[in-house]
Design a protein around this motif. Structure first.
Motif, PDB file in Angstrom:
ATOM      1  N   PHE A   1       0.831  -1.194   0.000  1.00 34.57           N
ATOM      2  CA  PHE A   1       0.000   0.000   0.000  1.00 34.57           C
ATOM      3  C   PHE A   1       0.870   1.250   0.000  1.00 34.57           C
ATOM      4  CE2 PHE A   1      -2.551  -3.419   1.689  1.00 34.57           C
ATOM      5  CZ  PHE A   1      -3.773  -3.238   1.067  1.00 34.57           C
ATOM      6  N   GLU A   2       0.287   2.338  -0.464  1.00 35.10           N
ATOM      7  CA  GLU A   2       1.070   3.567  -0.632  1.00 35.10           C
ATOM      8  C   GLU A   2       1.581   4.133   0.690  1.00 35.10           C
ATOM      9  OE1 GLU A   2      -0.936   6.441  -3.023  1.00 35.10           O
ATOM     10  OE2 GLU A   2      -0.798   5.238  -4.861  1.00 35.10           O
ATOM     11  N   ASP A   3       0.948   3.768   1.799  1.00 35.92           N
ATOM     12  CA  ASP A   3       1.414   4.270   3.096  1.00 35.92           C
ATOM     13  C   ASP A   3       2.554   3.426   3.671  1.00 35.92           C
ATOM     14  OD1 ASP A   3       0.159   1.952   3.888  1.00 35.92           O
ATOM     15  OD2 ASP A   3      -1.189   2.894   5.335  1.00 35.92           O
ATOM     16  N   GLY A   4       3.037   2.449   2.890  1.00 38.25           N
ATOM     17  CA  GLY A   4       4.141   1.612   3.326  1.00 38.25           C
ATOM     18  C   GLY A   4       3.727   0.293   3.946  1.00 38.25           C
ATOM     19  N   THR A   5       2.444   0.116   4.179  1.00 42.09           N
ATOM     20  CA  THR A   5       1.943  -1.134   4.750  1.00 42.09           C
ATOM     21  C   THR A   5       2.109  -2.281   3.754  1.00 42.09           C
ATOM     22  OG1 THR A   5       0.288   0.086   6.005  1.00 42.09           O
ATOM     23  CG2 THR A   5      -0.052  -2.277   5.787  1.00 42.09           C
ATOM     24  N   VAL A   6       2.528  -3.430   4.260  1.00 44.38           N
ATOM     25  CA  VAL A   6       2.612  -4.650   3.452  1.00 44.38           C
ATOM     26  C   VAL A   6       1.746  -5.712   4.124  1.00 44.38           C
ATOM     27  CG1 VAL A   6       4.102  -6.428   2.468  1.00 44.38           C
ATOM     28  CG2 VAL A   6       4.955  -4.076   2.726  1.00 44.38           C
ATOM     29  N   VAL A   7       0.881  -6.339   3.353  1.00 45.06           N
ATOM     30  CA  VAL A   7      -0.068  -7.319   3.884  1.00 45.06           C
ATOM     31  C   VAL A   7       0.053  -8.607   3.080  1.00 45.06           C
ATOM     32  CG1 VAL A   7      -2.520  -7.859   4.173  1.00 45.06           C
ATOM     33  CG2 VAL A   7      -1.686  -5.568   4.694  1.00 45.06           C
ATOM     34  N   GLU A   8      -0.075  -9.737   3.759  1.00 42.81           N
ATOM     35  CA  GLU A   8      -0.109 -11.032   3.080  1.00 42.81           C
ATOM     36  C   GLU A   8      -1.526 -11.584   3.113  1.00 42.81           C
ATOM     37  OE1 GLU A   8       2.693 -13.570   4.988  1.00 42.81           O
ATOM     38  OE2 GLU A   8       4.448 -12.620   4.046  1.00 42.81           O
ATOM     39  N   ALA A   9      -1.935 -12.198   2.025  1.00 43.77           N
ATOM     40  CA  ALA A   9      -3.278 -12.782   1.947  1.00 43.77           C
ATOM     41  C   ALA A   9      -3.226 -14.063   1.125  1.00 43.77           C
ATOM     42  CB  ALA A   9      -4.255 -11.796   1.327  1.00 43.77           C
ATOM     43  N   ASP A  10      -4.127 -14.974   1.456  1.00 44.05           N
ATOM     44  CA  ASP A  10      -4.266 -16.200   0.655  1.00 44.05           C
ATOM     45  C   ASP A  10      -5.150 -15.956  -0.560  1.00 44.05           C
ATOM     46  OD1 ASP A  10      -2.864 -17.882   2.629  1.00 44.05           O
ATOM     47  OD2 ASP A  10      -4.642 -17.525   3.867  1.00 44.05           O
ATOM     48  N   LEU A  11      -6.064 -14.990  -0.422  1.00 44.19           N
ATOM     49  CA  LEU A  11      -6.991 -14.659  -1.505  1.00 44.19           C
ATOM     50  C   LEU A  11      -7.202 -13.151  -1.528  1.00 44.19           C
ATOM     51  CD1 LEU A  11      -9.069 -15.472  -3.692  1.00 44.19           C
ATOM     52  CD2 LEU A  11     -10.761 -15.700  -1.847  1.00 44.19           C
ATOM     53  N   VAL A  12      -7.082 -12.575  -2.713  1.00 44.26           N
ATOM     54  CA  VAL A  12      -7.337 -11.149  -2.908  1.00 44.26           C
ATOM     55  C   VAL A  12      -8.601 -10.999  -3.747  1.00 44.26           C
ATOM     56  CG1 VAL A  12      -6.492  -8.978  -3.850  1.00 44.26           C
ATOM     57  CG2 VAL A  12      -4.895 -10.571  -2.781  1.00 44.26           C
ATOM     58  N   VAL A  13      -9.555 -10.213  -3.239  1.00 44.13           N
ATOM     59  CA  VAL A  13     -10.800  -9.935  -3.947  1.00 44.13           C
ATOM     60  C   VAL A  13     -10.740  -8.510  -4.482  1.00 44.13           C
ATOM     61  CG1 VAL A  13     -13.310  -9.834  -3.800  1.00 44.13           C
ATOM     62  CG2 VAL A  13     -12.054 -11.487  -2.407  1.00 44.13           C
ATOM     63  N   GLY A  14     -10.725  -8.371  -5.783  1.00 49.87           N
ATOM     64  CA  GLY A  14     -10.718  -7.054  -6.408  1.00 49.87           C
ATOM     65  C   GLY A  14     -12.129  -6.520  -6.524  1.00 49.87           C
ATOM     66  N   ALA A  15     -12.502  -5.676  -5.568  1.00 49.99           N
ATOM     67  CA  ALA A  15     -13.821  -5.028  -5.581  1.00 49.99           C
ATOM     68  C   ALA A  15     -13.632  -3.533  -5.779  1.00 49.99           C
ATOM     69  CB  ALA A  15     -14.559  -5.322  -4.279  1.00 49.99           C
ATOM     70  N   ASP A  16     -12.597  -3.179  -6.533  1.00 54.60           N
ATOM     71  CA  ASP A  16     -12.180  -1.777  -6.650  1.00 54.60           C
ATOM     72  C   ASP A  16     -12.607  -1.117  -7.949  1.00 54.60           C
ATOM     73  OD1 ASP A  16     -10.385  -3.605  -7.770  1.00 54.60           O
ATOM     74  OD2 ASP A  16      -8.625  -2.377  -7.380  1.00 54.60           O
ATOM     75  N   GLY A  17     -13.712  -1.585  -8.519  1.00 53.83           N
ATOM     76  CA  GLY A  17     -14.371  -0.846  -9.582  1.00 53.83           C
ATOM     77  C   GLY A  17     -13.772  -0.980 -10.960  1.00 53.83           C
ATOM     78  N   ILE A  18     -14.329  -0.185 -11.864  1.00 58.21           N
ATOM     79  CA  ILE A  18     -13.973  -0.291 -13.274  1.00 58.21           C
ATOM     80  C   ILE A  18     -12.513   0.097 -13.527  1.00 58.21           C
ATOM     81  CG2 ILE A  18     -14.593   2.029 -14.046  1.00 58.21           C
ATOM     82  CD1 ILE A  18     -16.192   0.589 -16.322  1.00 58.21           C
ATOM     83  N   ARG A  19     -11.936   0.916 -12.634  1.00 57.18           N
ATOM     84  CA  ARG A  19     -10.530   1.318 -12.755  1.00 57.18           C
ATOM     85  C   ARG A  19      -9.654   0.468 -11.829  1.00 57.18           C
ATOM     86  NH1 ARG A  19     -14.093   5.006 -13.772  1.00 57.18           N
ATOM     87  NH2 ARG A  19     -13.684   6.800 -15.111  1.00 57.18           N
ATOM     88  N   SER A  20      -9.953  -0.798 -11.714  1.00 56.88           N
ATOM     89  CA  SER A  20      -9.380  -1.704 -10.730  1.00 56.88           C
ATOM     90  C   SER A  20      -7.856  -1.809 -10.774  1.00 56.88           C
ATOM     91  CB  SER A  20      -9.982  -3.097 -10.935  1.00 56.88           C
ATOM     92  OG  SER A  20      -9.357  -4.046 -10.121  1.00 56.88           O
ATOM     93  N   VAL A  21      -7.223  -1.554  -9.637  1.00 62.28           N
ATOM     94  CA  VAL A  21      -5.781  -1.761  -9.495  1.00 62.28           C
ATOM     95  C   VAL A  21      -5.478  -3.254  -9.416  1.00 62.28           C
ATOM     96  CG1 VAL A  21      -3.773  -1.308  -8.019  1.00 62.28           C
ATOM     97  CG2 VAL A  21      -5.508   0.466  -8.338  1.00 62.28           C
ATOM     98  N   VAL A  22      -6.367  -4.016  -8.782  1.00 67.47           N
ATOM     99  CA  VAL A  22      -6.187  -5.467  -8.696  1.00 67.47           C
ATOM    100  C   VAL A  22      -6.191  -6.082 -10.089  1.00 67.47           C
ATOM    101  CG1 VAL A  22      -7.196  -7.633  -7.873  1.00 67.47           C
ATOM    102  CG2 VAL A  22      -7.191  -5.614  -6.390  1.00 67.47           C
ATOM    103  N   ARG A  23      -7.137  -5.668 -10.923  1.00 67.48           N
ATOM    104  CA  ARG A  23      -7.191  -6.196 -12.288  1.00 67.48           C
ATOM    105  C   ARG A  23      -5.956  -5.778 -13.085  1.00 67.48           C
ATOM    106  NH1 ARG A  23     -11.674  -3.601 -14.633  1.00 67.48           N
ATOM    107  NH2 ARG A  23     -10.119  -2.072 -15.271  1.00 67.48           N
ATOM    108  N   ASP A  24      -5.503  -4.547 -12.902  1.00 64.33           N
ATOM    109  CA  ASP A  24      -4.301  -4.096 -13.609  1.00 64.33           C
ATOM    110  C   ASP A  24      -3.094  -4.959 -13.259  1.00 64.33           C
ATOM    111  OD1 ASP A  24      -5.717  -2.082 -14.835  1.00 64.33           O
ATOM    112  OD2 ASP A  24      -4.973  -0.479 -13.534  1.00 64.33           O
ATOM    113  N   ALA A  25      -3.024  -5.410 -11.996  1.00 66.01           N
ATOM    114  CA  ALA A  25      -1.880  -6.206 -11.556  1.00 66.01           C
ATOM    115  C   ALA A  25      -1.954  -7.636 -12.077  1.00 66.01           C
ATOM    116  CB  ALA A  25      -1.798  -6.207 -10.028  1.00 66.01           C
TER     117      ALA A  25
END
Length: 420
Positions: free
Chosen positions: A147-171
């Protein structure tokens, strides 16, 4: 309480705090051994926009989530109008059937839906001021989110619910591209008392059209009235920023697009308080072959999964359905993403594929009709753009019962197991 040892522990990161993200968090929080966190880039969780439609399909899934009784504000939309914005001629009037309806179709404020969903999100789930910068596939270790604030998170599953301009989809789908459709939308809310003297038809939910623009009027409850106005310009010669979403815009600029309209409509636009308009540039993208990626560690819900720019006017309902189905698939397969995510894909992907096919067929129909008209008049062009069912059954969208859809798929799956 005894916990089934066969149910896997699953860390889920939901990106985006819109209706789809909130609904996904609610549904996932009900599953044993699932730890869910929702990350929203804004410092304050608030909806951007004006009104939102809640029809039978959305009520169905809100019931399943246990949220329906919490949403109590809105304007019933039993009647829908389509009008010629220059002449005032009524072109189409749709009266929705009332028989057997327990909850009426409504137009409500987006903030009311958000408030209802928020009431059912468990404390500590939402993390604000978390703008996703990038993601890294760590193989069996899951996904790392930076994240832009420097936070790093680990996840087993990422759900991209970030809309039509999705950063998750871009990645996860780096070659996917959305493009400006040519349509710009301006939205606002104002008191109904400020405009009720103009025309009694303004109290009926409806569209007022010219060939390349429309103005949408509807009460939304709580004494408020919505205007959502659109104008189209050829995207080959006009551009827009992907970041143009809910930005303030001057009143005179908006009004300049609607000078052909009836005086009463122009007066309604003129009564919007200074600074009341917000501008939204409409983008869209092609159909995806899959809604899951990175070996079933990433999944898309809502507008990120089908970049159609609100084509069916039920985007929040679709997103909430996605979140509920995802949770059911995980619960059915005891949090085994290698089985649950393909099941999610099998249910939701054909649904969105059908939407893309419908829109393509409708575009072809309109183009053919215009060609047949030769040199169409203003009024003929307006009639040709009116969105009607065209004799097609659209209940698969607007009366969709996602609970019944889920049961049908699971019954088929169980039957297939018996045959093995």
């Amino acid at each position: 309480m005894t916990v089934d040892a066969s149910i896997r522990n699953l860390r889920v990161a939901v990106i985006g705090g819109g209706p789809g993200g909130l609904a996904t968090a609610i549904a996932l929080s009900k599953i044993p051994n699932v730890s869910v966190n929702l990350y929203e880039q804004a410092s304050l969780l608030r909806e951007v926009g004006a009104g939102i439609s809640i029809g039978a399909n959305t009520w169905n899934v809100l019931e399943l989530l246990g949220v329906a009784d919490t949403l109590t504000s809105g304007h019933p939309t039993w009647t829908i109008l389509n009008m010629n914005g220059r002449s005032g001629e009524e072109l189409d009037r749709r009266e929705r059937p009332r028989g057997g309806i327990t909850r009426p179709p409504i137009r409500t404020q987006r903030t009311e839906l958000q408030k209802a969903l928020l009431a059912h999100v468990k404390p500590g789930v939402i993390q604000l001021s978390k703008r996703l910068a990038r993601m890294v596939d760590k193989g069996r270790k899951g996904v790392e989110l930076y994240f832009e604030d420097g936070t790093v998170v680990e996840a087993d599953l990422v759900v991209g619910a970030d809309g039509i301009r999705s950063v998750v989809r871009d990645a996860a789908w780096p070659s996917y591209e959305i493009k400006f459709t040519g349509t710009t939308i301006w939205r606002t809310l104002l008191p109904w008392d400020a405009v009720k003297d103009l025309d009694p038809r303004f109290e009926i939910t409806g569209w007022w059209h010219t060939p390349t623009t429309h103005v949408y009027f509807s009460p939304v409850g709580e004494g408020l009235w919505e205007i959502a106005s659109r104008a189209w310009q050829d995207p080959a010669t006009n551009s827009a920023s992907k970041k143009s979403w809910g930005v303030p815009v001057e009143n005179a600029y908006v009004e300049s697009y609607f000078t052909e309209y009836l005086p009463k409509i122009r007066e309604a636009l003129a009564r919007v308080p200074s600074g009341g308009w917000r501008e939204f540039a409409a983008f869209a993208g092609p159909e995806l072959a899959q809604l899951t990626a990175w070996n079933n560690k990433v999944v898309l819900v809502g507008d990120s999964s089908h970049a159609l720019s609100g084509a069916f006017g039920s985007g929040a309902g679709f997103a909430i359905e996605d979140g509920w189905i995802l949770a059911q698939a995980l619960a059915y397969w005891k949090n085994d993403t290698s089985k649950a995510l393909p099941l999610f894909d099998a249910i939701r992907l054909p649904y969105y594929s059908r939407m893309y096919a419908h829109l393509a067929a409708e575009a072809d129909r309109r183009a053919t009709k215009l060609k047949d008209l030769g040199d169409p008049t203003f009024d003929e062009r307006v009639r040709n753009k009116i969105i009607t069912d065209g004799g097609k059954d659209m209940s698969w969208i607007y009366q969709n019962d996602i609970g019944a859809v889920w049961k049908e798929h699971i019954d088929r799956l169980e039957k297939d197991k018996e045959l093995v």
